[in-house]
Motif scaffolding. Structure first.
Motif, mmCIF file in Angstrom:
data_model
loop_
_atom_site.group_PDB
_atom_site.id
_atom_site.type_symbol
_atom_site.label_atom_id
_atom_site.label_comp_id
_atom_site.label_asym_id
_atom_site.label_seq_id
_atom_site.Cartn_x
_atom_site.Cartn_y
_atom_site.Cartn_z
ATOM 1 N N PRO A 56 4.421 13.443 -3.470
ATOM 2 C CA PRO A 56 4.100 12.247 -2.691
ATOM 3 C C PRO A 56 2.773 12.429 -1.958
ATOM 4 O O PRO A 56 2.264 13.550 -1.839
ATOM 5 C CB PRO A 56 5.270 12.146 -1.712
ATOM 6 C CG PRO A 56 5.756 13.548 -1.564
ATOM 7 C CD PRO A 56 5.574 14.165 -2.922
ATOM 8 N N ASP A 57 2.232 11.346 -1.433
ATOM 9 C CA ASP A 57 0.976 11.441 -0.695
ATOM 10 C C ASP A 57 1.175 12.143 0.647
ATOM 11 O O ASP A 57 0.296 12.880 1.109
ATOM 12 C CB ASP A 57 0.407 10.041 -0.449
ATOM 13 C CG ASP A 57 0.082 9.341 -1.756
ATOM 14 O OD1 ASP A 57 -1.057 9.478 -2.229
ATOM 15 O OD2 ASP A 57 0.983 8.675 -2.303
ATOM 16 N N THR A 89 0.810 -1.221 0.000
ATOM 17 C CA THR A 89 0.000 0.000 0.000
ATOM 18 C C THR A 89 0.836 1.261 0.000
ATOM 19 O O THR A 89 0.495 2.244 -0.657
ATOM 20 C CB THR A 89 -0.905 0.019 1.254
ATOM 21 O OG1 THR A 89 -1.522 -1.245 1.415
ATOM 22 C CG2 THR A 89 -1.956 1.109 1.148
ATOM 23 N N ARG A 90 1.943 1.239 0.750
ATOM 24 C CA ARG A 90 2.696 2.478 0.978
ATOM 25 C C ARG A 90 4.180 2.177 1.144
ATOM 26 O O ARG A 90 4.548 1.159 1.724
ATOM 27 C CB ARG A 90 2.170 3.179 2.229
ATOM 28 C CG ARG A 90 2.840 4.508 2.570
ATOM 29 C CD ARG A 90 2.260 5.095 3.863
ATOM 30 N NE ARG A 90 0.818 5.285 3.764
ATOM 31 C CZ ARG A 90 0.027 5.557 4.798
ATOM 32 N NH1 ARG A 90 0.554 5.651 6.028
ATOM 33 N NH2 ARG A 90 -1.276 5.712 4.635
ATOM 34 N N ILE A 91 5.009 3.091 0.641
ATOM 35 C CA ILE A 91 6.451 3.022 0.845
ATOM 36 C C ILE A 91 6.881 4.255 1.631
ATOM 37 O O ILE A 91 6.558 5.385 1.256
ATOM 38 C CB ILE A 91 7.209 2.957 -0.494
ATOM 39 C CG1 ILE A 91 6.853 1.664 -1.246
ATOM 40 C CG2 ILE A 91 8.724 3.032 -0.268
ATOM 41 C CD1 ILE A 91 7.426 1.588 -2.646
ATOM 42 N N ILE A 149 1.037 3.146 -5.735
ATOM 43 C CA ILE A 149 1.464 2.919 -4.357
ATOM 44 C C ILE A 149 1.656 4.257 -3.667
ATOM 45 O O ILE A 149 2.263 5.177 -4.231
ATOM 46 C CB ILE A 149 2.784 2.118 -4.320
ATOM 47 C CG1 ILE A 149 2.580 0.734 -4.944
ATOM 48 C CG2 ILE A 149 3.304 1.980 -2.890
ATOM 49 C CD1 ILE A 149 3.856 -0.071 -5.105
ATOM 50 N N GLU A 150 1.127 4.380 -2.455
ATOM 51 C CA GLU A 150 1.307 5.618 -1.708
ATOM 52 C C GLU A 150 2.779 5.811 -1.350
ATOM 53 O O GLU A 150 3.502 4.842 -1.087
ATOM 54 C CB GLU A 150 0.494 5.595 -0.417
ATOM 55 C CG GLU A 150 -0.999 5.663 -0.623
ATOM 56 C CD GLU A 150 -1.762 5.664 0.687
ATOM 57 O OE1 GLU A 150 -2.978 5.935 0.651
ATOM 58 O OE2 GLU A 150 -1.157 5.396 1.746
ATOM 59 N N LEU A 151 3.205 7.078 -1.324
ATOM 60 C CA LEU A 151 4.589 7.403 -1.004
ATOM 61 C C LEU A 151 4.612 8.401 0.146
ATOM 62 O O LEU A 151 3.983 9.457 0.085
ATOM 63 C CB LEU A 151 5.283 7.992 -2.232
ATOM 64 C CG LEU A 151 6.799 8.106 -2.221
ATOM 65 C CD1 LEU A 151 7.474 6.765 -1.921
ATOM 66 C CD2 LEU A 151 7.297 8.655 -3.555
ATOM 67 N N GLU A 159 3.891 23.313 -3.032
ATOM 68 C CA GLU A 159 2.654 23.509 -3.771
ATOM 69 C C GLU A 159 1.655 22.383 -3.536
ATOM 70 O O GLU A 159 0.456 22.603 -3.529
ATOM 71 C CB GLU A 159 2.963 23.624 -5.275
ATOM 72 C CG GLU A 159 3.859 24.829 -5.614
ATOM 73 C CD GLU A 159 4.368 24.793 -7.038
ATOM 74 O OE1 GLU A 159 4.036 23.808 -7.762
ATOM 75 O OE2 GLU A 159 5.101 25.703 -7.445
ATOM 76 N N GLY A 160 2.142 21.159 -3.395
ATOM 77 C CA GLY A 160 1.257 20.022 -3.226
ATOM 78 C C GLY A 160 0.636 19.587 -4.548
ATOM 79 O O GLY A 160 1.139 19.932 -5.613
ATOM 80 N N PRO A 161 -0.463 18.849 -4.534
ATOM 81 C CA PRO A 161 -1.224 18.507 -3.324
ATOM 82 C C PRO A 161 -0.644 17.301 -2.587
ATOM 83 O O PRO A 161 -0.326 16.298 -3.197
ATOM 84 C CB PRO A 161 -2.607 18.172 -3.876
ATOM 85 C CG PRO A 161 -2.318 17.629 -5.248
ATOM 86 C CD PRO A 161 -1.132 18.381 -5.756
ATOM 87 N N PHE A 162 -0.503 17.434 -1.284
ATOM 88 C CA PHE A 162 -0.148 16.320 -0.407
ATOM 89 C C PHE A 162 -0.406 16.729 1.031
ATOM 90 O O PHE A 162 -0.638 17.906 1.338
ATOM 91 C CB PHE A 162 1.308 15.870 -0.586
ATOM 92 C CG PHE A 162 2.314 16.977 -0.757
ATOM 93 C CD1 PHE A 162 2.629 17.845 0.267
ATOM 94 C CD2 PHE A 162 2.972 17.139 -1.971
ATOM 95 C CE1 PHE A 162 3.561 18.847 0.107
ATOM 96 C CE2 PHE A 162 3.909 18.138 -2.148
ATOM 97 C CZ PHE A 162 4.210 18.992 -1.108
#
Length: 290
Positions: A195-196, A125-127, A163-165, A240-243
């Protein structure tokens, strides 16, 4: 479950089941980090990892929702072996919502986009990735093993795979000499692959590491609390994002949490209020539990 040595995990994985897939870190040369300095890296066998997952199921039941697979850079495992483990974990725990690993750009680049897609299908799911800085000079000085452009390339690849980062930035890791470059270049790199999650840590010297010795000898100038807050402000002002940006660690001086770009003004106002507090009121604690 069987554990070898000190097991580290991100604060956001506090409620996760920890199953060691690797021991130590295959890079283990970052000048600021002492987490695995005296540990020889090795990858555990799939059979041993599965046995630990089975032991965990027998102990906790099958209602585990999140799993983190330490140690450092577990993403280095062969893709087919990691896929095997992920599918087995889902078999043991049918209600799983999240499975995560550590992985820096140095080792992310060893996998192709299709491999990341297969890992995502298997349940990765995530790294969690320690970028630390987007400034190439800082990255070189702390011996991270990758460049800013490589971080962007690998970040985009992981994001494309679905995959979420979760990226980690070390406030103050450029010292006083590179504080502005560190903040501005880190913002530039993060904006390039969004990244997320962006998670802030404030650098605290760790005894026994090369950078600690540089600090002791006056070769590395640690930021004061005000300087760390100003660096954080400069970073956020240029993001700036988005995150989602999170200050989820006890080493930080500013409780900055929110979504960018929507909450940027509120974050900056929080820092400005803290800059009005007498500097000697700030206290920093050991940041070794990253």
């Amino acid at each position: 479950m069987r554990y070898e040595g000190t097991v580290y995990r991100p604060p956001s994985e506090a409620e996760s089941l920890l199953i060691q897939a690797t021991i130590g870190c295959p890079h283990n040369n970052c000048t600021f980090c002492g987490m695995y300095r005296n540990t020889k890296f090795r990858i555990r066998s799939v059979a041993d990892i599965k046995e630990d997952l089975l032991m965990a199921r027998d102990y906790h039941g099958d209602k585990v929702r999140t799993i983190f697979f330490p140690d450092g850079n577990t993403i280095l495992m062969k893709t087919d072996q990691l896929i095997d483990i992920l599918y087995y974990a889902r078999e043991m725990f049918p209600d799983l919502k999240r499975m995560t690993v550590y992985g820096s750009a140095k080792f992310l680049k060893l996998k192709k986009l299709n491999e990341f897609r297969l890992l995502r299908e298997a349940g990765l799911t995530r790294i969690h990735s320690g970028m630390e800085s987007g400034d190439d000079e800082v990255l070189r000085s702390i011996n991270k093993g990758f460049t800013a452009s490589e971080m962007i390339e690998e970040g985009l690849k992981v994001r494309e795979a679905g995959i979420e980062l979760s990226e980690y930035i070390l406030i103050g890791i450029g010292g006083r000499e590179r504080t502005q470059e560190h903040a501005l270049e880190s913002a530039r790199v993060l904006n390039a692959f969004t990244p997320d999650f962006v998670r802030l840590r404030t650098y605290v010297p760790w005894k026994g590491t090369p950078l600690y010795e540089d600090h002791q000898q006056g070769r590395f100038l640690l930021l004061s609390p005000y300087e760390a807050l100003r660096e954080t402000r400069l970073l956020i002002a240029n993001l700036e994002g988005p995150f989602e940006l999170l200050s989820d660690h006890v080493s930080n001086f500013a409780p900055i949490n929110g979504n960018l770009p929507n909450d940027k003004l509120e974050m900056i106002e929080t820092i400005d209020r803290l800059l009005a507090v007498p500097e000697n009121n700030f206290r920093q604690v050991d940041s070794r539990y990253l």
